[in-house]
Design a protein around this motif. Structure first.
Motif, PDB file in Angstrom:
ATOM      1  N   ILE A 142      22.024 -51.668   0.814  1.00  0.00           N
ATOM      2  CA  ILE A 142      23.471 -51.261   1.222  1.00  0.00           C
ATOM      3  C   ILE A 142      23.484 -49.940   1.619  1.00  0.00           C
ATOM      4  N   LEU A 143      24.101 -49.651   2.764  1.00  0.00           N
ATOM      5  CA  LEU A 143      24.179 -48.439   3.262  1.00  0.00           C
ATOM      6  C   LEU A 143      25.391 -47.892   3.210  1.00  0.00           C
ATOM      7  N   THR A 144      25.418 -46.425   2.470  1.00  0.00           N
ATOM      8  CA  THR A 144      26.888 -45.906   2.526  1.00  0.00           C
ATOM      9  C   THR A 144      27.019 -45.247   3.938  1.00  0.00           C
ATOM     10  N   SER A 145      27.737 -46.161   4.685  1.00  0.00           N
ATOM     11  CA  SER A 145      27.962 -45.497   6.107  1.00  0.00           C
ATOM     12  C   SER A 145      29.349 -44.752   5.930  1.00  0.00           C
ATOM     13  N   SER A 146      30.190 -44.863   6.764  1.00  0.00           N
ATOM     14  CA  SER A 146      31.551 -44.159   6.713  1.00  0.00           C
ATOM     15  C   SER A 146      32.720 -44.705   7.875  1.00  0.00           C
ATOM     16  N   MET A 147      33.928 -44.384   7.496  1.00  0.00           N
ATOM     17  CA  MET A 147      34.847 -44.761   8.539  1.00  0.00           C
ATOM     18  C   MET A 147      34.590 -43.768   9.798  1.00  0.00           C
ATOM     19  N   ALA A 148      33.987 -42.809   9.452  1.00  0.00           N
ATOM     20  CA  ALA A 148      33.665 -41.949  10.759  1.00  0.00           C
ATOM     21  C   ALA A 148      32.892 -42.652  11.707  1.00  0.00           C
ATOM     22  N   ALA A 149      32.132 -44.012  11.082  1.00  0.00           N
ATOM     23  CA  ALA A 149      31.304 -44.452  12.311  1.00  0.00           C
ATOM     24  C   ALA A 149      32.361 -45.739  12.809  1.00  0.00           C
ATOM     25  N   VAL A 150      33.490 -45.634  12.358  1.00  0.00           N
ATOM     26  CA  VAL A 150      34.137 -46.859  12.733  1.00  0.00           C
ATOM     27  C   VAL A 150      35.457 -46.500  13.933  1.00  0.00           C
ATOM     28  N   VAL A 151      36.050 -45.466  13.413  1.00  0.00           N
ATOM     29  CA  VAL A 151      37.512 -45.002  14.147  1.00  0.00           C
ATOM     30  C   VAL A 151      37.548 -43.977  15.466  1.00  0.00           C
ATOM     31  N   PHE A 152      36.202 -43.624  15.507  1.00  0.00           N
ATOM     32  CA  PHE A 152      36.062 -42.543  16.922  1.00  0.00           C
ATOM     33  C   PHE A 152      35.758 -43.150  18.128  1.00  0.00           C
ATOM     34  N   THR A 153      37.111 -43.760  18.523  1.00  0.00           N
ATOM     35  CA  THR A 153      36.890 -44.725  19.822  1.00  0.00           C
ATOM     36  C   THR A 153      38.002 -44.041  20.729  1.00  0.00           C
ATOM     37  N   GLU A 154      38.188 -44.832  22.077  1.00  0.00           N
ATOM     38  CA  GLU A 154      38.941 -44.380  22.928  1.00  0.00           C
ATOM     39  C   GLU A 154      40.444 -44.955  22.742  1.00  0.00           C
ATOM     40  N   LYS A 155      40.347 -46.031  21.766  1.00  0.00           N
ATOM     41  CA  LYS A 155      41.876 -46.630  21.391  1.00  0.00           C
ATOM     42  C   LYS A 155      42.712 -45.616  20.794  1.00  0.00           C
ATOM     43  N   PRO A 156      43.855 -45.519  21.423  1.00  0.00           N
ATOM     44  CA  PRO A 156      44.817 -44.444  20.632  1.00  0.00           C
ATOM     45  C   PRO A 156      45.509 -45.067  19.329  1.00  0.00           C
ATOM     46  N   LEU A 157      45.563 -44.094  18.401  1.00  0.00           N
ATOM     47  CA  LEU A 157      45.962 -44.378  17.332  1.00  0.00           C
ATOM     48  C   LEU A 157      47.369 -44.230  16.891  1.00  0.00           C
ATOM     49  N   SER A 158      47.958 -45.215  16.315  1.00  0.00           N
ATOM     50  CA  SER A 158      49.465 -44.702  15.717  1.00  0.00           C
ATOM     51  C   SER A 158      49.762 -45.600  14.482  1.00  0.00           C
ATOM     52  N   ALA A 159      50.751 -45.266  13.811  1.00  0.00           N
ATOM     53  CA  ALA A 159      51.263 -45.808  12.398  1.00  0.00           C
ATOM     54  C   ALA A 159      50.972 -47.471  12.639  1.00  0.00           C
ATOM     55  N   ASP A 160      51.272 -48.023  13.449  1.00  0.00           N
ATOM     56  CA  ASP A 160      51.271 -49.459  13.590  1.00  0.00           C
ATOM     57  C   ASP A 160      49.973 -49.789  14.042  1.00  0.00           C
ATOM     58  N   VAL A 161      48.957 -49.273  14.363  1.00  0.00           N
ATOM     59  CA  VAL A 161      47.735 -49.821  14.745  1.00  0.00           C
ATOM     60  C   VAL A 161      46.768 -50.174  13.863  1.00  0.00           C
ATOM     61  N   MET A 162      46.346 -51.361  13.500  1.00  0.00           N
ATOM     62  CA  MET A 162      45.414 -51.929  12.542  1.00  0.00           C
ATOM     63  C   MET A 162      43.927 -51.753  12.955  1.00  0.00           C
ATOM     64  N   VAL A 163      43.270 -50.850  12.299  1.00  0.00           N
ATOM     65  CA  VAL A 163      41.763 -50.953  12.417  1.00  0.00           C
ATOM     66  C   VAL A 163      41.041 -51.644  11.738  1.00  0.00           C
ATOM     67  N   SER A 169      32.583 -46.405  16.334  1.00  0.00           N
ATOM     68  CA  SER A 169      32.614 -44.897  17.053  1.00  0.00           C
ATOM     69  C   SER A 169      31.909 -44.983  18.208  1.00  0.00           C
ATOM     70  N   ILE A 170      32.099 -44.059  19.208  1.00  0.00           N
ATOM     71  CA  ILE A 170      31.310 -43.966  20.478  1.00  0.00           C
ATOM     72  C   ILE A 170      30.601 -42.609  20.448  1.00  0.00           C
ATOM     73  N   PRO A 171      29.115 -42.696  20.379  1.00  0.00           N
ATOM     74  CA  PRO A 171      28.528 -41.620  20.270  1.00  0.00           C
ATOM     75  C   PRO A 171      29.146 -40.303  21.295  1.00  0.00           C
ATOM     76  N   GLU A 172      29.135 -40.901  22.581  1.00  0.00           N
ATOM     77  CA  GLU A 172      29.415 -39.896  23.506  1.00  0.00           C
ATOM     78  C   GLU A 172      30.702 -38.930  23.137  1.00  0.00           C
ATOM     79  N   LEU A 173      31.998 -39.713  22.824  1.00  0.00           N
ATOM     80  CA  LEU A 173      32.886 -38.880  22.328  1.00  0.00           C
ATOM     81  C   LEU A 173      32.818 -38.088  21.151  1.00  0.00           C
ATOM     82  N   CYS A 174      31.994 -38.745  20.193  1.00  0.00           N
ATOM     83  CA  CYS A 174      31.712 -37.800  19.012  1.00  0.00           C
ATOM     84  C   CYS A 174      31.156 -36.333  19.669  1.00  0.00           C
ATOM     85  N   GLU A 175      30.157 -36.612  20.358  1.00  0.00           N
ATOM     86  CA  GLU A 175      29.394 -35.639  20.845  1.00  0.00           C
ATOM     87  C   GLU A 175      30.071 -34.428  21.687  1.00  0.00           C
TER      88      GLU A 175
END
Ligand code: NDP
Length: 342
Positions: A142-163, A169-175
């Motif tokens: 069992i690996l403790t990963s993070s939502m950090a590895a989930v949400v950092f994408t190009e998809k715009p976020l808003s209150a009605d978006v379900m992740v 997450s896209i490494p190039e964007l994080c970098e």
């Protein structure tokens, strides 16, 4: 049953150890070397050092709270292991049915992101998985990963978006954004999936958002530090929206992910995504005498909130502690441990 928890003295890991002991497991917890051990390693031959390998940390701050747990005297064993020393986990993991790999640095503004965050996260994870591959006893990791590895994408976020867990997450964007911790968790999880698939390891990841709740350890971890910042007289709150989740729910998710044979893949864990402007309002309502930050640190539009699917994690049997309760537990604990007084 014997299981291993890496980074056993940490915030989340301590709660995992507590729960495992309560459920009757024998727990092998790993801690990294204190400085004196590293010096000894440089000065002494390897055969001598192997004798030291199973010594408990010399730093009581890292271990006292673990020794205080019910069942620890009978069923908790602590070992030294270094994420970056190859083979360091081999003998510890041998004989364990499950390895909970939580150890990974979590802080912001590193001087050298590669050395401080990315190497221990990625190489450390591969090192632990390498030991698991060699140990015939290990049934699941069992690996403790993070939502950090989930949400950092190009998809715009808003209150009605379900992740949900299909998002990576896209490494190039994080970098590009210099989100080094986010990058470290993203690369570590990616590397873990690849290694596990290539080597037939049954891997499950738990991907929590910002984890709060009572601290068992005496030191301040990064997510608790954020709550402390909000109640320590700062005039501004940051323009961020974070997901939040209670540490006890996160610990339970780890254990259920091992105990549930059908558990698989990733499990996102977010009780609520909320902007800091709302968090300070809740704190003010709870503790009217407290000075909380009153204005946003910048004039940009507020960072959007979003929703996170609970479908997979609730299927494991995890229920979420309401955010307000988690926040209150954190503040009460910070007060009790003397990090703040009011
Ligand atoms: P802590 O800082 O309390 O624990 C981190 C653990 O990792 C400690 O045991 C620490 O050991 C160990 N560690 C850090 N760097 C190294 C290193 N270079 N070599 C060996 N061990 C190291 O943090 P948390 O409990 O919050 O984090 C635990 C895990 O949960 C991490 O993987 C983190 O990314 C993840 N996570 C945390 C969230 C949160 O909000 N807290 C949210 C999502 C995921 P030592 O005690 O020796 O410093």
């Amino acid at each position: 049953k014997v299981v291993c928890v890496t980074g056993a003295g940490g915030f989340i890991a301590s709660w995992i150890v507590k729960l495992l002991l309560e459920r009757g497991y024998t727990v092998r917890g790993t801690l990294r070397d204190p400085g004196w051990m590293r010096q000894a390693r440089a000065a002494l031959p390897m055969e001598t050092l192997n004798v030291f390998r199973y010594w408990v940390s010399a730093d009581p701050k890292k271990t006292e709270h673990l020794h205080a747990l019910d069942g620890s005297a009978e069923r908790l064993q602590l070992f030294k292991a270094d994420l970056l020393e190859e083979g360091s986990f081999d003998a510890i993991v041998e004989g364990c049915e499950c390895v909970f790999h939580t150890a990974s640095p979590f802080y912001n503004n590193p001087k050298d992101p590669q050395v401080e965050l990315i190497d221990p996260a990625v190489k450390g994870t591969l090192n632990v998985l390498g030991s698991c591959k060699k140990a015939s006893s290990v049934k699941r990791v069992i690996l403790t990963s993070s939502m950090a590895a989930v949400v950092f994408t190009e998809k715009p976020l808003s209150a009605d978006v379900m992740v949900d867990e299909t998002s990576y997450s896209i490494p190039e964007l994080c970098e590009k954004a210099k989100e080094w911790y986010v990058l470290s968790k993203t690369l570590a999880e990616q590397a873990a999936w690849k290694f596990s698939k290539d080597n037939g390891i049954d891997l499950v990841t738990i991907n929590p958002a910002m984890v709060i709740g009572p601290l068992l350890q005496p030191t301040l971890n990064t997510s608790a530090q954020i709550v402390l910042y909000l109640i320590s007289g700062s005039p501004v709150y940051l323009n961020y929206s974070f997901g939040w989740v209670n540490v006890k729910d996160v610990a339970l998710a780890h254990v259920l992910a091992f105990e549930t044979p059908s558990a698989n893949g990733r499990y996102g864990m977010v009780d609520k995504v909320i902007h800091f402007s709302e968090v300070v309002k809740i704190i003010k309502d709870m503790y009217p005498s407290l000075t909380v930050p009153e204005k946003c640190a910048d004039d940009e539009p507020f960072a959007p909130t979003y929703q996170v699917s609970r479908e997979r994690i609730t299927s494991l049997g995890v229920e979420f502690t309401p955010f307000e309760t988690s926040l209150r537990e954190t503040i009460e604990c910070l007060k009790e441990k003397g990090f703040v007084s009011f």
